[in-house]
Design an enzyme around this catalytic site. Structure first.
Site, PDB file in Angstrom:
ATOM      1  N   SER A  33      68.176  34.992  38.212  1.00 40.73           N
ATOM      2  CA  SER A  33      68.775  36.183  37.605  1.00 40.73           C
ATOM      3  C   SER A  33      70.052  36.575  38.353  1.00 40.73           C
ATOM      4  O   SER A  33      70.971  35.774  38.469  1.00 40.73           O
ATOM      5  CB  SER A  33      67.740  37.312  37.569  1.00 40.73           C
ATOM      6  N   HIS A  51      61.792  35.772  31.211  1.00 43.94           N
ATOM      7  CA  HIS A  51      62.811  35.828  32.257  1.00 43.94           C
ATOM      8  C   HIS A  51      62.260  35.443  33.626  1.00 43.94           C
ATOM      9  O   HIS A  51      62.942  34.789  34.412  1.00 43.94           O
ATOM     10  CB  HIS A  51      63.387  37.248  32.305  1.00 43.94           C
TER      11      HIS A  51
END
Length: 275
Positions: A102, A254
């Site tokens: 991320s 994610h």
């Protein structure tokens, strides 16, 4: 620095107290960088696999996890990249495979831009990309007294469990331990002061022009159901990074390190070893 045993300790980097976990076993080094409002715990399922084949170093970035919530550190990507470079020097690493999840992926890119000769390969896991800097009015507002309380109220609008449901495809993976670890920093009042400084100092993500100059061989790994950084960002990064390959997984969100640790280990091993 201890050798051949898994160690958790605090070291000083960039004049800040930095929590790190590492094992130095003489094998090729990987350095792990977590994402926004996260910590080394992001890699808790992956590290036991990686240490079979690699020396592993994972750090909590300043302002996050168990590291110092410094009132003097400038929370910019440039400074985070400098800290990662300093970490490599501290552990006497060379030919490092840099892994970022991320926001950590964006910091890995900044690091590769800054010290390309020290980075062997880049592995970007659901990496952030193409985000702009905060708007100027929000930056100006960050200087207001008690703005950290406004930031705290905003962060706590959503529960930790709700946040985890957003980053995972499979909500059955949410455990009490997972909620406790991701909720830990939210209990520290200094976290919100650091968060305000991060809002104030964070540059935008690297531009297309900057990305196109990064020659480091890069592997991009994505979840096809990522609701935070969609797969379209990974496809765009693959086109603009000169030496990049993108792999994606179905039914994956994610937090790919939690959902696909065994697959990630296999991909990391093969890529780092040129297979």
């Amino acid at each position: 620095m201890k050798q051949n045993e898994y160690t958790k300790e605090t070291i000083t980097l960039s004049h800040a107290s930095i929590y790190c976990e590492y094992i130095l076993n003489g094998k090729p080094p990987v350095l792990l960088i977590h994402g926004f409002v996260s910590s080394t715990y992001t890699y808790n399922r992956l590290i036991p696999l990686l240490e079979k084949s690699f020396s592993v170093i994972a750090i909590d970035l300043p302002g996050f996890g168990r590291s110092e919530k410094s009132r003097t550190f400038i929370y910019s990507y440039h400074n985070y990249a400098s800290l990662v470079a300093e970490c490599m020097d501290y552990f006497k690493l060379k030919d490092v495979t840099l892994i970022g999840h991320s926001m950590g992926g964006q910091i890995a890119l900044y690091t590769a831009e800054k010290i390309p000769d020290k980075i062997n390969k880049l592995i970007l896991l659901s990496s952030s990309g193409y985000l702009k800097r905060a708007n100027k009015w929000l930056i100006y507002s960050s200087y207001l007294p008690f703005f950290d309380l406004i930031a705290k109220r905003h962060v706590l609008k959503q529960s930790v469990e709700e946040t985890l449901k957003n980053v995972l495809y499979d909500p059955s993976l949410i455990t009490n331990e997972l909620k406790a670890e991701y909720g830990r920093p939210l209990k520290d009042k200094n976290f919100y002061k650091a968060l305000v400084r991060f809002l104030r100092h964070r540059e935008g993500d690297l531009s297309s022009e900057q990305l196109q100059k990064i020659q480091t061989s890069s592997l991009l790994i994505w979840g096809e159901n990522d609701r935070v950084v969609p797969l379209s960002i990974g496809k765009r990064l693959e086109k603009e990074l000169p030496n990049a390959t993108l792999i994606s997984y179905e039914k994956t969100g994610h937090l790919i390190t939690e959902e696909r640790p065994f697959e990630l280990y296999k991909q990391i091993y093969n890529f780092a070893n040129g297979e």
